[in-house]
Design a protein around this motif. Structure first.
Motif, PDB file in Angstrom:
ATOM      1  N   LYS A   1     -10.796  -5.727   8.157  1.00  0.00           N
ATOM      2  CA  LYS A   1     -11.045  -3.969   8.621  1.00  0.00           C
ATOM      3  C   LYS A   1      -9.758  -3.809   9.576  1.00  0.00           C
ATOM      4  N   GLN A   2      -9.541  -4.546  10.454  1.00  0.00           N
ATOM      5  CA  GLN A   2      -7.862  -4.365  11.076  1.00  0.00           C
ATOM      6  C   GLN A   2      -7.151  -5.970  11.258  1.00  0.00           C
TER       7      GLN A   2
ATOM      8  N   ALA B   1      -0.189  -4.142   6.260  1.00  0.00           N
ATOM      9  CA  ALA B   1      -1.183  -3.618   5.171  1.00  0.00           C
ATOM     10  C   ALA B   1      -1.023  -5.412   4.582  1.00  0.00           C
TER      11      ALA B   1
ATOM     12  N   GLY C   1      -8.590   2.949   0.958  1.00  0.00           N
ATOM     13  CA  GLY C   1      -7.773   3.622   0.777  1.00  0.00           C
ATOM     14  C   GLY C   1      -6.153   3.162   1.074  1.00  0.00           C
TER      15      GLY C   1
ATOM     16  N   ASP D   1      -0.795   0.997   2.546  1.00  0.00           N
ATOM     17  CA  ASP D   1      -1.373   0.743   3.831  1.00  0.00           C
ATOM     18  C   ASP D   1      -0.990   1.847   4.315  1.00  0.00           C
ATOM     19  N   GLU D   2      -1.243   3.602   4.455  1.00  0.00           N
ATOM     20  CA  GLU D   2      -0.480   4.294   4.656  1.00  0.00           C
ATOM     21  C   GLU D   2      -1.262   4.250   6.639  1.00  0.00           C
ATOM     22  N   SER D   3      -2.372   3.371   6.615  1.00  0.00           N
ATOM     23  CA  SER D   3      -2.540   3.574   8.154  1.00  0.00           C
ATOM     24  C   SER D   3      -2.040   2.151   8.843  1.00  0.00           C
ATOM     25  N   CYS D   4      -1.473   1.885   8.338  1.00  0.00           N
ATOM     26  CA  CYS D   4      -0.714  -0.023   9.231  1.00  0.00           C
ATOM     27  C   CYS D   4       0.510   0.904   9.228  1.00  0.00           C
ATOM     28  N   ASP D   5       1.325   0.123  10.456  1.00  0.00           N
ATOM     29  CA  ASP D   5       2.706   0.519  11.312  1.00  0.00           C
ATOM     30  C   ASP D   5       3.951  -0.377   9.345  1.00  0.00           C
TER      31      ASP D   5
ATOM     32  N   LYS E   1       3.589  -0.499   6.459  1.00  0.00           N
ATOM     33  CA  LYS E   1       2.435   0.076   5.277  1.00  0.00           C
ATOM     34  C   LYS E   1       2.812  -1.047   3.991  1.00  0.00           C
TER      35      LYS E   1
END
Length: 395
Positions: A80-81, A155, A180, A213-217, A219
């Motif tokens: 998930k992360q 990502a 996402g 992936d925009e949620s990652c530093d 990306k």
């Protein structure tokens, strides 16, 4: 003092490497319903496990207390992360290596089939079972996730399915990434394009892909790259297939697939379970002519497109029909030591007039130039099917 130093050292490791979390999914403990397919992801805390493929893939059975993965089906394990660093599988009947994953069945990282352990540093790992009969029975998945608590994450690499390899006529390719994320792909190291869904290859190609992936530093992910190689299928008569089988060792099979043409010369035996339900395959004998004594046993063949036969389609396949079947050739050795020539785990390519053998003539003294089915000139033909004066002729 030693305890304080030890705690400080472990803390430094966590700051440098990110947090490390381990989780387990035991499918037999989830109160799953027997014989039901579960396509949605299973949640392991810091990771998910998703089964996909045909109608049977992802089904839970009490026999083996596991989720089954059939030919060409996939099991995708995703963090998930952070990233997956270790995966340990528990499977039913681990001594049966035929129905267990091998190193080539995993798209990234390193998999040890002796310990059923994967190691690496990936966001997503895909296990794909090869085409053919049998299945994996996955009872438990243990996964270690590193970096789930890091401030900076990268990502996850996308997964390309299948994981490269040979194909014959065409090959559908699917690319997946974390939820996402946006995927970009390229063919033969060309320009990257936005991935919009599965695409079909008809020639040899290198497929490359990365995810944003925009949620990652960080990306953009690293690039996943696999190669698909188109293989030309050799066309054979039953006599030619028997000649190849005759040169094999007892119990051996060919690495290559062949298209074998002929006629169905026995009543098709559609396989069923104890409750009368179809397994989806059929056994029968085929020969170059309807009255030929030289027969090749076709074992567990499927319908067109390597799809399972159904109650609606079995009536369309009958004795006496012209047919082309694709599969591997095998010199099968039975338990009693007897040898049986087989075409194993194949599927239909053509039937009836589409088989292209409806106008065969028989001649032992044909005049004109003689060619085999590969288009090569033959001066002294052996028993089999050839082209003479533009017509198919059996010698």
């Amino acid at each position: 003092m030693k305890k304080q130093l030890r705690f400080a050292f472990l803390t430094m490791l966590l700051l440098l490497c990110g947090s490390i979390q381990a989780g387990t999914i035991v499918f037999g403990d989830l109160n799953l319903e027997n014989g039901v397919q579960y396509p949605d992801p299973f949640d392991g805390g810091d990771f998910t496990v998703t089964f996909a493929g045909g109608a049977n893939d992802g089904k839970y059975y009490n026999t083996g207390t596991g989720i089954r993965v059939y030919g060409n089906g996939t099991m995708t394990i995703a963090a998930k992360q952070g990233t997956l660093t270790k995966i340990v599988l528990t499977l039913d009947a681990p001594a049966d290596k035929v129905n267990q994953p091998t190193a080539s069945d995993v798209n990234v990282g390193t998999y040890d089939p002796e310990t059923f352990t994967w190691t690496g540093n990936e966001g997503t790992v895909v296990f794909q079972r090869p085409t053919g009969s049998g299945h994996w029975r996955v009872q438990k998945v243990e996964a270690t996730v590193s970096g789930g608590g890091q401030a900076e994450t990268k990502a996850a690499k996308p997964a390309i399915r299948p994981n490269g390899g040979n194909f014959y006529d065409q090959q559908e390719v699917t690319i997946t990434a974390a939820e996402g994320a946006t995927i970009y792909y390229a063919l033969n190291k060309g320009d990257y394009s936005l991935y919009k869904g599965p695409f079909t290859l008809t020639e040899t190609a290198v497929v490359s892909a990365y995810a944003i992936d925009e949620s990652c530093d960080v990306k953009q992910s690293d690039v996943t790259e696999v190669t698909f190689t188109k293989v030309t299928i050799q066309k054979l008569t039953v006599a030619q297939a028997m000649e190849i089988i005759g040169k094999l060792e007892d119990g051996a099979s060919t690495d290559d697939m062949y298209d074998v043409s002929g006629y169905v010369v026995s009543t098709p035996d559609f396989q069923r379970n104890s409750e009368g339900a179809l397994y989806g395959n059929v056994n029968f004998d085929m020969a170059d002519t309807k009255g030929d004594a030289v027969k090749l046993t076709v074992f567990r063949a499927k319908n067109f497109g390597n799809e399972a036969f159904t109650e609606e389609t079995i009536n369309k396949f009958k004795e006496g029909e012209a047919i082309v079947v694709r599969g591997k050739l095998q010199r099968y050795k039975d338990k009693d030591g007897s040898i049986k020539p087989e075409l194993s785990y194949g599927y239909l390519i053509a039937t009836g007039q589409n088989a292209g053998i409806g106008s065969i003539t028989t001649s032992a003294t044909a005049n004109g130039i003689i060619y085999n089915l590969a288009g090569q000139q033959v001066k002294q033909p052996k028993k089999g099917l050839y082209i003479v004066n533009g017509k198919k002729t059996i010698f």
